[in-house]
Write a protein that holds these residues in place. Structure first.
Motif, PDB file in Angstrom:
ATOM      1  N   ASN A 295       0.795  -1.389  -0.107  1.00 61.00           N
ATOM      2  CA  ASN A 295      -0.067   0.138  -0.226  1.00 61.00           C
ATOM      3  C   ASN A 295       0.788   1.312  -0.161  1.00 61.00           C
ATOM      4  O   ASN A 295       2.182   1.273   0.116  1.00 61.00           O
ATOM      5  N   THR A 296       0.229   2.487  -0.270  1.00 59.97           N
ATOM      6  CA  THR A 296       1.109   3.784  -0.408  1.00 59.97           C
ATOM      7  C   THR A 296       1.846   3.929   1.062  1.00 59.97           C
ATOM      8  O   THR A 296       2.923   4.170   0.603  1.00 59.97           O
ATOM      9  N   GLU A 297       1.401   3.655   2.441  1.00 56.74           N
ATOM     10  CA  GLU A 297       2.105   4.030   3.279  1.00 56.74           C
ATOM     11  C   GLU A 297       3.503   2.999   3.304  1.00 56.74           C
ATOM     12  O   GLU A 297       4.572   3.270   3.857  1.00 56.74           O
ATOM     13  N   GLU A 298       3.133   1.615   3.081  1.00 57.03           N
ATOM     14  CA  GLU A 298       4.344   0.930   2.988  1.00 57.03           C
ATOM     15  C   GLU A 298       5.370   1.064   2.006  1.00 57.03           C
ATOM     16  O   GLU A 298       6.556   1.085   2.406  1.00 57.03           O
ATOM     17  N   ILE A 302       9.691   2.298   2.393  1.00 61.66           N
ATOM     18  CA  ILE A 302      10.679   1.411   1.549  1.00 61.66           C
ATOM     19  C   ILE A 302      11.266   2.405   0.665  1.00 61.66           C
ATOM     20  O   ILE A 302      12.373   2.297   0.413  1.00 61.66           O
ATOM     21  N   GLU A 303      10.482   3.190  -0.069  1.00 55.86           N
ATOM     22  CA  GLU A 303      11.003   4.057  -1.057  1.00 55.86           C
ATOM     23  C   GLU A 303      12.325   4.860  -0.582  1.00 55.86           C
ATOM     24  O   GLU A 303      13.398   4.904  -1.066  1.00 55.86           O
ATOM     25  N   THR A 304      12.151   5.410   0.667  1.00 53.15           N
ATOM     26  CA  THR A 304      12.993   6.394   1.343  1.00 53.15           C
ATOM     27  C   THR A 304      14.242   5.225   1.599  1.00 53.15           C
ATOM     28  O   THR A 304      15.566   5.729   1.542  1.00 53.15           O
ATOM     29  N   LYS A 305      14.141   4.031   2.305  1.00 60.22           N
ATOM     30  CA  LYS A 305      15.242   3.357   2.554  1.00 60.22           C
ATOM     31  C   LYS A 305      16.007   3.062   1.286  1.00 60.22           C
ATOM     32  O   LYS A 305      17.215   2.934   1.559  1.00 60.22           O
ATOM     33  N   LEU A 306      15.577   2.918   0.119  1.00 60.30           N
ATOM     34  CA  LEU A 306      16.177   2.766  -1.194  1.00 60.30           C
ATOM     35  C   LEU A 306      17.072   3.986  -1.623  1.00 60.30           C
ATOM     36  O   LEU A 306      18.211   3.855  -2.147  1.00 60.30           O
ATOM     37  N   PRO A 423       3.168   8.864  -2.303  1.00 61.33           N
ATOM     38  CA  PRO A 423       4.013   8.492  -1.080  1.00 61.33           C
ATOM     39  C   PRO A 423       4.529   9.665  -0.269  1.00 61.33           C
ATOM     40  O   PRO A 423       4.750   9.444   0.914  1.00 61.33           O
ATOM     41  N   LEU A 424       4.755  10.521  -0.890  1.00 63.52           N
ATOM     42  CA  LEU A 424       5.074  11.902  -0.110  1.00 63.52           C
ATOM     43  C   LEU A 424       4.433  12.117   1.082  1.00 63.52           C
ATOM     44  O   LEU A 424       4.828  12.968   1.891  1.00 63.52           O
ATOM     45  N   ARG A 425       3.385  11.925   1.145  1.00 61.72           N
ATOM     46  CA  ARG A 425       2.329  12.180   2.088  1.00 61.72           C
ATOM     47  C   ARG A 425       2.869  11.485   3.312  1.00 61.72           C
ATOM     48  O   ARG A 425       2.696  12.090   4.340  1.00 61.72           O
ATOM     49  N   TYR A 426       3.435  10.369   3.202  1.00 61.27           N
ATOM     50  CA  TYR A 426       4.076   9.673   4.337  1.00 61.27           C
ATOM     51  C   TYR A 426       5.521   9.765   4.540  1.00 61.27           C
ATOM     52  O   TYR A 426       5.974   9.342   5.367  1.00 61.27           O
TER      53      TYR A 426
END
Length: 454
Positions: A295-298, A302-306, A423-426
């Motif tokens: 989902n978007t929050e998940e 992960i996106e920022t970890k990458l 995703p930027l919302r989170y």
């Protein structure tokens, strides 16, 4: 004066990051000055800061005139961009056929005819429409995306169309910007040369990790693995001067394999741009995908970890996330943005391909619009109360418009997409920290500001 509603304060051990989502200005404040700046933002009549320092806050839109309405400004900026003649953008679908059999492909679900190819008549009408708009609207930029299926199955058509578009732009003094969304499997050295001569400078190619996961998700239609060939083709294209954006579709299972892909790109010193996206599985439209969609929050976590992993492995990667603000999240909401299908149907969104309800029909005399076109141009993201209260509104402008326009208003789709918010919302805080880290390592020290917009 008053503080902006779009200010964001991030406290760090050695100081504070101050960010404004409307202007996308970033300010680093050392510990000595943090309290003075924050006090001024709470009470703009404070005399803690010098006039020069207050002016810096005003330039970044952290402080505003009392009668300045930020939502009105946002709406004005959005509509100015939406109805502008400065930009002319087309996505042209050359074929629905594809040499891949990707497990999550939505086009298979929509039962788009795989035997469809763009006709000579549609190509002719397309070029006529482009020239007519170049002549009368006089845009600064013509942007064309070649799309499919797999557009490079029709390499000759791509080269022929792009060459003609390039000449038209030279004739009317317009900048030509084109790229191809391709799986990259057919990209030979000669093809790279031909594409460059035709004015194409950029490719969007998908790699969902290394051989381990990419070859599970994105096999050739005959079942053959594809990763090694694509990676070699990307290496060739980059070395010959093409810009390549690598789209990486992320599931819960392929995260570690995506890191291995980053490792390989770092080892090869490949100059590419990354674009991480969640694998999107729409409820009610089953595909052959058996892994876990995020989902978007998940995905945001992960996106920022990458991206932090990229900061570690490719420290020179030019992380300029806030450099070019987007005044509309999606060009589908803009007057001069069109998706032309193989049969001459005109849509506003890639996700509409194959649907009966279209925005127009491409004729020899131009586009004959339907009422759907107006629904796209009159959709106002600022009418949503939740969006109006959201800190990332200046970035997303309502997020993905498919659910709001196609699903809710036009009722063209029986199913809606799983992601409306971005995703930027989170993960906005983490993105700001990544950008700040890049700036600091690039020798930006002390109290400094870079404003990207506003």
């Amino acid at each position: 004066m008053k503080p902006s509603r779009f200010n964001l304060v991030i406290n760090e051990s050695d100081g504070t990051l101050l960010f404004n989502t409307l202007s996308q200005a970033l300010l680093w404040i050392d510990r000595k000055n943090t309290n003075k700046v924050l006090k001024t933002l709470e009470d703009p009549s404070s005399t803690e800061l010098s006039k020069t320092e207050v002016e810096k806050l005003k330039r970044g839109m952290f402080l505003l005139d009392d009668n300045f309405d930020e939502l009105e400004f946002l709406k004005f900026r959005f509509n100015t961009y939406r109805y502008s003649d400065r930009f002319l953008r087309y996505t042209i679908v050359l074929t629905h056929s594809c040499n891949f059999d990707c497990v999550y492909c939505y086009q298979k679900v929509l039962h788009i005819s795989s035997g469809s190819y763009i006709s000579e008549k549609v190509q002719s009408n397309f070029l006529l429409d482009v020239e007519r708009k170049l002549e009368y609207q006089k845009p600064n930029l013509l942007s064309v995306t070649f799309y499919g299926g797999e557009p490079l199955l029709l390499e000759e058509t791509v080269v022929n169309l792009s060459s003609k578009l390039k000449r038209l732009c030279e004739k009317y003094g317009v900048k030509y910007d084109s790229f191809i969304v391709t799986n990259g499997y057919l990209l030979t050295e000669k093809m790279v040369d031909d594409l460059q001569k035709a004015g194409i400078k950029a490719l969007d190619i998908t790699l969902d990790g290394t051989e381990v996961y990419h070859d599970r998700y994105r096999k050739a239609r005959n079942g053959a693995p594809t990763f090694s060939s694509i990676f070699e083709n990307i290496f060739r294209a980059v070395n010959k001067g093409l810009f390549v954006q690598i789209r990486v579709n992320v599931s819960r299972e392929n995260i570690e394999d995506v890191k291995k892909l980053i490792d390989r790109i770092a080892e090869k010193k490949l100059r590419v741009e990354f674009n991480f996206q969640p694998i999107e599985i729409v409820e009610g439209n089953p595909t052959g995908f058996q892994d876990t969609a995020l989902n978007t929050e998940e995905f945001a976590e992960i996106e920022t970890k990458l991206w932090w992993y990229i900061r570690e492995k490719i420290p020179e990667y030019p992380f300029e996330y806030f450099k070019k603000p987007r005044f509309a999240r999606c060009d589908a909401m803009c007057k001069n943005s069109f998706v032309v299908d193989v049969d001459g149907r005109v849509y506003k969104c890639w996700g509409e391909l194959g649907m009966e309800n279209c925005s127009g029909f491409l004729k020899e005399t131009g586009v004959e619009f339907t009422g759907s076109y107006l629904k796209w141009l009159t959709y106002d993201p600022l009418e949503d109360e939740e969006c109006r209260r959201c800190l990332v509104l200046p970035f997303c402008m309502g997020g993905c418009a498919f659910n709001r326009v196609v699903y809710r208003t036009l009722k063209s789709s029986k199913v809606k997409k799983p992601h409306t918010c971005i995703p930027l919302r989170y993960n906005l805080n983490e993105f700001i920290k990544i950008v700040a880290d890049y700036k600091r390592r690039s020798a930006v020290h002390g109290i400094s500001q870079r404003s990207s917009g506003g």
